[in-house]
Design a protein around this motif. Structure first.
Motif, PDB file in Angstrom:
ATOM      1  N   LEU A  84      52.624  37.217  39.221  1.00 30.79           N
ATOM      2  CA  LEU A  84      51.239  37.653  40.028  1.00 30.79           C
ATOM      3  C   LEU A  84      50.556  38.311  39.164  1.00 30.79           C
ATOM      4  CD1 LEU A  84      53.579  39.760  42.615  1.00 30.79           C
ATOM      5  CD2 LEU A  84      52.574  37.189  42.622  1.00 30.79           C
ATOM      6  N   LEU A  85      50.603  37.769  37.862  1.00 34.97           N
ATOM      7  CA  LEU A  85      49.539  38.063  36.763  1.00 34.97           C
ATOM      8  C   LEU A  85      48.455  37.276  36.408  1.00 34.97           C
ATOM      9  CD1 LEU A  85      51.930  38.531  33.307  1.00 34.97           C
ATOM     10  CD2 LEU A  85      50.686  40.691  34.334  1.00 34.97           C
ATOM     11  N   SER A  86      47.458  38.139  35.954  1.00 39.56           N
ATOM     12  CA  SER A  86      46.056  37.083  35.939  1.00 39.56           C
ATOM     13  C   SER A  86      46.007  36.924  34.549  1.00 39.56           C
ATOM     14  CB  SER A  86      44.796  37.927  36.584  1.00 39.56           C
ATOM     15  OG  SER A  86      43.870  36.899  36.769  1.00 39.56           O
TER      16      SER A  86
ATOM     17  N   ALA B 156      37.973  32.075  45.071  1.00 41.00           N
ATOM     18  CA  ALA B 156      38.862  30.605  45.943  1.00 41.00           C
ATOM     19  C   ALA B 156      38.989  30.086  44.190  1.00 41.00           C
ATOM     20  CB  ALA B 156      37.456  29.910  46.506  1.00 41.00           C
ATOM     21  N   PRO B 157      39.934  29.487  44.208  1.00 45.97           N
ATOM     22  CA  PRO B 157      40.193  27.835  43.480  1.00 45.97           C
ATOM     23  C   PRO B 157      38.805  26.970  42.927  1.00 45.97           C
ATOM     24  CG  PRO B 157      41.853  27.440  44.782  1.00 45.97           C
ATOM     25  CD  PRO B 157      40.517  28.384  45.973  1.00 45.97           C
ATOM     26  N   SER B 158      38.780  26.825  41.681  1.00 50.47           N
ATOM     27  CA  SER B 158      37.014  26.605  40.868  1.00 50.47           C
ATOM     28  C   SER B 158      37.186  24.928  41.932  1.00 50.47           C
ATOM     29  CB  SER B 158      37.237  26.674  39.237  1.00 50.47           C
ATOM     30  OG  SER B 158      37.438  27.540  39.435  1.00 50.47           O
ATOM     31  N   PRO B 159      36.688  24.054  41.445  1.00 48.85           N
ATOM     32  CA  PRO B 159      35.750  23.253  42.186  1.00 48.85           C
ATOM     33  C   PRO B 159      36.581  21.474  42.027  1.00 48.85           C
ATOM     34  CG  PRO B 159      34.124  23.608  41.558  1.00 48.85           C
ATOM     35  CD  PRO B 159      34.920  24.945  41.297  1.00 48.85           C
TER      36      PRO B 159
ATOM     37  N   ILE C   5      50.835  25.876  40.398  1.00 51.46           N
ATOM     38  CA  ILE C   5      50.050  25.029  40.324  1.00 51.46           C
ATOM     39  C   ILE C   5      48.295  24.614  41.560  1.00 51.46           C
ATOM     40  CG2 ILE C   5      49.000  22.797  41.016  1.00 51.46           C
ATOM     41  CD1 ILE C   5      51.474  22.232  39.130  1.00 51.46           C
ATOM     42  N   THR C   6      49.246  25.110  42.877  1.00 53.77           N
ATOM     43  CA  THR C   6      47.851  25.809  44.229  1.00 53.77           C
ATOM     44  C   THR C   6      47.337  26.848  44.080  1.00 53.77           C
ATOM     45  OG1 THR C   6      50.171  26.047  45.386  1.00 53.77           O
ATOM     46  CG2 THR C   6      49.165  23.458  45.431  1.00 53.77           C
ATOM     47  N   ALA C   7      48.157  28.785  43.693  1.00 49.71           N
ATOM     48  CA  ALA C   7      47.553  29.591  43.640  1.00 49.71           C
ATOM     49  C   ALA C   7      47.136  29.545  42.219  1.00 49.71           C
ATOM     50  CB  ALA C   7      48.673  30.426  43.754  1.00 49.71           C
ATOM     51  N   ARG C   8      46.637  29.238  41.557  1.00 47.68           N
ATOM     52  CA  ARG C   8      46.556  29.775  39.979  1.00 47.68           C
ATOM     53  C   ARG C   8      44.267  29.507  40.212  1.00 47.68           C
ATOM     54  NH1 ARG C   8      43.572  28.494  36.019  1.00 47.68           N
ATOM     55  NH2 ARG C   8      43.289  26.350  36.781  1.00 47.68           N
ATOM     56  N   VAL C   9      44.496  29.848  39.375  1.00 43.62           N
ATOM     57  CA  VAL C   9      42.767  30.522  39.700  1.00 43.62           C
ATOM     58  C   VAL C   9      42.796  30.889  38.424  1.00 43.62           C
ATOM     59  CG1 VAL C   9      41.933  30.078  41.836  1.00 43.62           C
ATOM     60  CG2 VAL C   9      42.513  32.229  40.362  1.00 43.62           C
TER      61      VAL C   9
END
Length: 457
Positions: A397-399, A444-447, A258-262
């Motif tokens: 580790l996939l996008s 960076a994660p979206s705002p 959850i914290t790493a997903r972008v």
């Protein structure tokens, strides 16, 4: 002000028996310089600093190719971690925390409860946020656990990063509402993408609740399909103490995802995603009410690529859609698509901003999220499937990038159902899956909107 009001929670941690190489990858993936080290029960054992991880792990040129000797670097975190210079509690005064951070070499300190469980991390940047007036949601009236759950739920993906959800928390009940003011009038006049986005937030909430020791019962569309009330979630304390860090590997992985997903729209590498990996993602994403279909047949794949390009061309000729998309690029510090996600040598964006990329490369994996019918409940279920799939992809580790424009046009959506799915299933969303360049700087994660902006009282 107390530490609990500004700390980052849930914390990113590692364990004493974790491999040092795995911890090194975790530090790099999340761009942090240290991690609290916990035991199997989540109790603080020490701190792992990046300097301790890299020391002795890069051989000098004269030793390259040699075999490790007795002086080989430690293999597990417990052998290389450092003692904690100071322990903070949730009720510690923030001024005390600031003094400790200023007088030590560390940039962050773990926050532990009375039983020694790590419940958060406070950093120098958190203190700077207070000094500059940019600290998050301390005055939202929520208890610590509910605030933590909603912060995690709001990390869900949403169309154009509109974050079209509202929440009402009353005791142990959290209600999810659609926010009609954030519906895309031109691209999403029926609210399908809005409800899919809210479904993703609903699943994020369920994942966070489970990971933080809460059971939950979900009632979808409790006021009927025409209401903006999309779900009612009743929380129940699980076997672990509510709010404590998860003790099992799956729950820890969920929180990390959850914290790493972008949503990284840049071009993937040429490495193909193996069919078994796509099938695994499809199996994870599919649940009652939504199917996830990998598109691997060459003929159907070719037809899908044609439809994606056709939809892009149609939307590029729609002035209202174009204006709407431009309005959501670099919209504010709290929402919209950051410009860095739409520019650069590896991006698919051009002078006609289309928030969903237009093409699918040969190596990209493709999944279609589809439902039996096309009702509000189907849209909500599709969003939950999107969340499940994206979190699993992140862990692997996939996008993954959602593509909504191919289902926004009725003609391409019908053709997708007829020519690609070849069934009665109704396509709700297309996603492409691939590998990002390992040397590429991570986005960076979206705002995200402050919780105060998405709370109903």
């Amino acid at each position: 002000m107390r530490v609990a009001e500004v700390m980052t929670a849930p914390p990113l941690t590692t364990t004493t028996d974790a491999g040092v190489d795995d911890a090194l990858a975790l530090l790099a993936r999340h761009h942090v310089s240290s991690l609290p080290v916990v035991d199997a029960a989540g109790r603080l054992q020490g701190l792992l600093h990046e300097v301790d991880v890299i020391r002795g792990r890069v051989p000098h040129a004269a030793l390259a190719g040699g075999t490790p000797g007795p002086g080989a670097p430690p293999a597990v975190v417990g052998d290389v971690m450092a003692p904690v210079p100071a322990r903070l509690g949730p009720d510690t005064d923030l001024a005390t925390a600031a003094d400790l951070l200023g007088s030590s070499s560390v940039t962050s300190l773990p926050v532990v409860d009375d039983q020694g469980h790590v419940v958060g991390v406070v950093s120098r940047s958190d203190v700077v946020g207070v000094l500059t007036g940019t600290a998050g949601d301390a005055d939202d009236g929520l208890d610590t656990l509910t605030r933590r759950l909603l912060q995690l739920a709001c990390r869900a993906p949403s169309v154009h990063n509109t974050q079209p959800w509202l929440w009402r928390a009353t005791g142990s009940v959290i209600e999810l509402y659609a926010d009609p003011a954030r519906q895309l009038a031109a691209a999403d006049p029926d609210g399908r993408s809005l409800r899919i986005s809210c479904g993703a937030a609903l699943h994020h909430l369920q994942v966070a609740a489970r990971a933080l020791g809460q059971g939950c019962t979900v009632e979808r569309l409790p006021a009927g399909p025409g209401s903006t009330l999309l779900a009612r979630v009743s929380l129940e304390a699980g076997p672990d103490q509510p709010g404590t860090p998860p003790t099992d590997a799956d729950a820890r992985a969920d929180l990390e995802a959850i914290t790493a997903r972008v949503t990284d729209r840049r071009r993937f590498t040429s490495w193909e995603v193996p069919a078994p990996r796509l099938e695994h993602l499809a199996g994870i994403g599919a649940r009652a009410g939504c199917a996830v279909v990998p598109v691997v047949d060459p003929g159907r794949r070719h037809r899908l690529e044609e439809l994606v390009e056709q939809a892009r061309d149609l939307l590029s000729q729609d002035p209202a859609v174009q204006a709407e998309q431009r309005a959501w690029v670099q919209r504010s510090t709290h929402d919209g698509v950051p410009r860095e996600a739409t520019e650069g040598p590896a991006t698919r964006f051009d002078d006609r901003p289309v928030v969903d990329p237009g093409g699918i490369d040969r190596a990209d994996g493709v999944l279609v999220l589809a439902t039996p019918t096309d009702e509000p409940l189907d849209h909500l279920r599709a969003g939950e499937a999107l969340s499940r799939t994206s979190l699993s992809a992140t862990t692997g580790l996939l996008s993954m990038v959602p593509l909504s424009h191919v289902v926004e046009r009725p003609e391409t959506r019908r053709a997708l159902q007829r020519d690609v799915l070849g069934s009665a299933l109704v396509p709700q969303l297309l996603v492409r899956v691939g590998w990002q360049e390992s040397s590429r700087e991570r986005l960076a994660p979206s705002p995200r909107r402050p919780l105060a902006d998405v709370l109903l009282h």
